[in-house]
Write a protein that holds these residues in place. Structure first.
Motif, mmCIF file in Angstrom:
data_model
loop_
_atom_site.group_PDB
_atom_site.id
_atom_site.type_symbol
_atom_site.label_atom_id
_atom_site.label_comp_id
_atom_site.label_asym_id
_atom_site.label_seq_id
_atom_site.Cartn_x
_atom_site.Cartn_y
_atom_site.Cartn_z
ATOM 1 N N PHE A 160 41.482 -47.279 -23.601
ATOM 2 C CA PHE A 160 41.421 -48.092 -22.386
ATOM 3 C C PHE A 160 42.790 -48.203 -21.700
ATOM 4 O O PHE A 160 42.873 -48.288 -20.467
ATOM 5 C CB PHE A 160 40.846 -49.473 -22.687
ATOM 6 N N LEU A 161 43.859 -48.178 -22.479
ATOM 7 C CA LEU A 161 45.194 -48.180 -21.873
ATOM 8 C C LEU A 161 45.443 -46.878 -21.106
ATOM 9 O O LEU A 161 46.050 -46.884 -20.029
ATOM 10 C CB LEU A 161 46.258 -48.369 -22.946
ATOM 11 N N LEU A 162 44.973 -45.766 -21.654
ATOM 12 C CA LEU A 162 45.118 -44.482 -20.971
ATOM 13 C C LEU A 162 44.275 -44.438 -19.695
ATOM 14 O O LEU A 162 44.707 -43.875 -18.680
ATOM 15 C CB LEU A 162 44.730 -43.340 -21.904
ATOM 16 N N LEU A 163 43.083 -45.027 -19.746
ATOM 17 C CA LEU A 163 42.265 -45.107 -18.537
ATOM 18 C C LEU A 163 42.951 -45.958 -17.473
ATOM 19 O O LEU A 163 42.934 -45.614 -16.279
ATOM 20 C CB LEU A 163 40.890 -45.703 -18.861
ATOM 21 N N LEU A 164 43.550 -47.067 -17.888
ATOM 22 C CA LEU A 164 44.265 -47.931 -16.954
ATOM 23 C C LEU A 164 45.419 -47.181 -16.297
ATOM 24 O O LEU A 164 45.635 -47.294 -15.081
ATOM 25 C CB LEU A 164 44.794 -49.169 -17.686
ATOM 26 N N ALA A 165 46.150 -46.418 -17.098
ATOM 27 C CA ALA A 165 47.265 -45.640 -16.556
ATOM 28 C C ALA A 165 46.776 -44.640 -15.515
ATOM 29 O O ALA A 165 47.420 -44.426 -14.479
ATOM 30 C CB ALA A 165 47.997 -44.921 -17.690
ATOM 31 N N HIS A 166 45.626 -44.015 -15.776
ATOM 32 C CA HIS A 166 45.073 -43.068 -14.796
ATOM 33 C C HIS A 166 44.639 -43.789 -13.517
ATOM 34 O O HIS A 166 44.906 -43.303 -12.406
ATOM 35 C CB HIS A 166 43.881 -42.326 -15.394
ATOM 36 N N ASN A 167 43.995 -44.943 -13.682
ATOM 37 C CA ASN A 167 43.535 -45.693 -12.509
ATOM 38 C C ASN A 167 44.700 -46.168 -11.642
ATOM 39 O O ASN A 167 44.551 -46.328 -10.425
ATOM 40 C CB ASN A 167 42.695 -46.893 -12.950
ATOM 41 N N LYS A 168 45.847 -46.395 -12.280
ATOM 42 C CA LYS A 168 47.036 -46.823 -11.547
ATOM 43 C C LYS A 168 47.912 -45.638 -11.138
ATOM 44 O O LYS A 168 49.068 -45.817 -10.731
ATOM 45 C CB LYS A 168 47.861 -47.784 -12.407
ATOM 46 N N GLU A 169 47.359 -44.437 -11.277
ATOM 47 C CA GLU A 169 48.026 -43.198 -10.883
ATOM 48 C C GLU A 169 49.336 -42.969 -11.640
ATOM 49 O O GLU A 169 50.322 -42.483 -11.088
ATOM 50 C CB GLU A 169 48.275 -43.185 -9.369
ATOM 51 N N LYS A 170 49.317 -43.304 -12.932
ATOM 52 C CA LYS A 170 50.487 -43.066 -13.770
ATOM 53 C C LYS A 170 50.154 -42.109 -14.912
ATOM 54 O O LYS A 170 50.924 -41.978 -15.865
ATOM 55 C CB LYS A 170 51.033 -44.387 -14.328
ATOM 56 N N SER A 171 49.018 -41.441 -14.805
ATOM 57 C CA SER A 171 48.615 -40.471 -15.813
ATOM 58 C C SER A 171 47.889 -39.318 -15.137
ATOM 59 O O SER A 171 47.112 -39.530 -14.205
ATOM 60 C CB SER A 171 47.690 -41.122 -16.844
ATOM 61 N N TYR A 176 45.597 -37.528 -16.523
ATOM 62 C CA TYR A 176 44.327 -37.308 -17.188
ATOM 63 C C TYR A 176 43.242 -38.261 -16.718
ATOM 64 O O TYR A 176 43.424 -39.476 -16.734
ATOM 65 C CB TYR A 176 44.498 -37.440 -18.705
ATOM 66 N N ASP A 177 42.094 -37.693 -16.319
ATOM 67 C CA ASP A 177 40.963 -38.512 -15.913
ATOM 68 C C ASP A 177 40.169 -38.941 -17.151
ATOM 69 O O ASP A 177 40.573 -38.677 -18.295
ATOM 70 C CB ASP A 177 40.069 -37.766 -14.928
ATOM 71 N N LYS A 178 39.020 -39.585 -16.922
ATOM 72 C CA LYS A 178 38.246 -40.162 -18.020
ATOM 73 C C LYS A 178 37.843 -39.120 -19.041
ATOM 74 O O LYS A 178 37.975 -39.330 -20.254
ATOM 75 C CB LYS A 178 37.008 -40.864 -17.461
ATOM 76 N N GLU A 179 37.338 -37.979 -18.586
ATOM 77 C CA GLU A 179 36.914 -36.936 -19.512
ATOM 78 C C GLU A 179 38.094 -36.362 -20.285
ATOM 79 O O GLU A 179 38.016 -36.121 -21.498
ATOM 80 C CB GLU A 179 36.193 -35.817 -18.752
ATOM 81 N N GLN A 180 39.204 -36.149 -19.600
ATOM 82 C CA GLN A 180 40.383 -35.603 -20.264
ATOM 83 C C GLN A 180 40.974 -36.595 -21.259
ATOM 84 O O GLN A 180 41.528 -36.196 -22.290
ATOM 85 C CB GLN A 180 41.426 -35.206 -19.217
ATOM 86 N N VAL A 181 40.869 -37.894 -20.956
ATOM 87 C CA VAL A 181 41.348 -38.908 -21.888
ATOM 88 C C VAL A 181 40.563 -38.831 -23.197
ATOM 89 O O VAL A 181 41.136 -38.954 -24.287
ATOM 90 C CB VAL A 181 41.246 -40.320 -21.275
ATOM 91 N N TRP A 239 50.149 -29.857 -28.504
ATOM 92 C CA TRP A 239 49.022 -28.922 -28.478
ATOM 93 C C TRP A 239 48.153 -29.165 -27.246
ATOM 94 O O TRP A 239 47.798 -28.234 -26.522
ATOM 95 C CB TRP A 239 48.216 -29.080 -29.766
ATOM 96 N N TYR A 240 47.841 -30.456 -26.987
ATOM 97 C CA TYR A 240 46.936 -30.737 -25.873
ATOM 98 C C TYR A 240 47.615 -30.525 -24.518
ATOM 99 O O TYR A 240 46.958 -30.114 -23.558
ATOM 100 C CB TYR A 240 46.390 -32.166 -25.955
ATOM 101 N N THR A 241 48.912 -30.783 -24.426
ATOM 102 C CA THR A 241 49.589 -30.534 -23.146
ATOM 103 C C THR A 241 49.580 -29.049 -22.805
ATOM 104 O O THR A 241 49.452 -28.675 -21.634
ATOM 105 C CB THR A 241 51.038 -31.049 -23.177
ATOM 106 N N LYS A 242 49.712 -28.218 -23.814
ATOM 107 C CA LYS A 242 49.634 -26.770 -23.569
ATOM 108 C C LYS A 242 48.221 -26.372 -23.148
ATOM 109 O O LYS A 242 48.040 -25.543 -22.251
ATOM 110 C CB LYS A 242 50.061 -26.000 -24.820
ATOM 111 N N LYS A 243 47.252 -26.973 -23.798
ATOM 112 C CA LYS A 243 45.860 -26.659 -23.492
ATOM 113 C C LYS A 243 45.476 -27.133 -22.090
ATOM 114 O O LYS A 243 44.676 -26.486 -21.404
ATOM 115 C CB LYS A 243 44.960 -27.329 -24.538
ATOM 116 N N SER A 244 46.048 -28.265 -21.666
ATOM 117 C CA SER A 244 45.707 -28.840 -20.359
ATOM 118 C C SER A 244 46.728 -28.489 -19.281
ATOM 119 O O SER A 244 46.661 -29.013 -18.166
ATOM 120 C CB SER A 244 45.590 -30.365 -20.477
#
Length: 279
Positions: free
Chosen positions: A47-58, A60-65, A123-128
């Protein structure tokens, strides 16, 4: 020391729910607080990662999170378990290499978990196709809740107790060798939850939301997290009974945290150096 009756006797069950008696033929078991603590940490991080995305600080969207969290869960569990047997049960590992698979016996190491998280993030940053440093900063802001819940679970389990004390909030732990003598110990698990979990969480969240360090110097916040955690862990270890032989008169938690501290300082230095080259 005060009398035996002056202290609270730890009598908390490690189970949220235990198997009914009819199931006991399969062995004792049930839903443990330790497992719930991991779940609570992962859910909070999500949920913290989702919040960061909603505030345009990430990025990654919901699926990527969800994908990112899958990598993080694997990193925490594999890194924590492997780190535990290597850092705290080295001799047993040499005698029985398969013990690394005996997860039902318990045993996780936060230092190993950190390494697992770092590798999973890379690993995931390379993948994404994302830059590692800012994503590592982002992950650093969601790690402390898991540490907080994990230490609370340690307290509920009555494990990793503290050193002997005569403070009025001392606790009598039944698993401690001197329990019947009535010697109280520091509830060091609570200290660790507040230091490693809550205090570090407040610090990294403040730096993430109330400063521009995340955008200005990618990578620095991750280094600051490592430094903050290392200092919190070293401090808390002064109150904890060592659960493995000392190294250079330090507990293993303190000794390994020195490397985290130095690593964090190096990460900060390299982040600042990269930034200076861009100016």
């Amino acid at each position: 020391m005060e009398t035996f009756s002056a202290y609270w006797v730890h009598d908390l069950s490690p189970f949220v729910w235990q198997f009914p008696p009819s199931w006991q033929d399969f062995g004792p078991g049930g839903l443990r607080w330790y497992g719930v603590s991991y779940l609570a940490g992962f859910v909070t991080a999500y949920f913290l990662l989702l919040l960061a995305h909603n505030k345009e600080k990430s990025p990654y969207d919901k699926e990527q999170v969800l994908n990112l969290m899958t990598f993080q869960i694997l990193g925490v569990l594999l890194g924590g378990r492997i780190g535990f047997v290597i850092l705290y049960r080295t001799e047993e590992l040499f005698n029985d290499p398969l013990m690394i698979l005996y997860v039902w016996q318990g045993g996780m190491a936060s230092h190993g978990g950190f390494i697992g998280v770092i590798l999973a993030t890379y690993w995931y940053t390379k993948k994404s196709h994302q830059s590692f440093s800012p994503v590592a900063d982002l992950i650093a802001t969601v790690v402390p809740p898991g540490l907080f819940f994990g230490r609370l679970a340690n307290f509920i389990n009555g494990e990793l107790w503290g050193k002997k004390t005569d403070v009025f909030w001392g606790v009598l732990f039944p698993k401690a060798p001197d329990f019947m003598v009535g010697i109280a110990r520091h509830p060091s698990q609570i200290y660790a939850a507040l230091l490693e979990g809550l205090l570090v969480f407040i610090f990294v969240q403040y730096r993430f939301w109330k400063s521009n360090i995340y955008q200005r110097v990618p990578g620095r916040l991750g280094g600051e997290f490592l430094v903050a955690y290392a200092l919190a862990r070293i401090t808390g270890e002064f109150f904890r009974e060592p659960d493995a032989p000392l190294i250079m008169n330090m507990s293993r938690g303190q000794f390994y945290s020195i490397f985290l501290l130095l690593g964090g300082c190096l990460v900060i230095f390299l982040a600042e150096k990269r930034r200076s080259k861009l100016l």
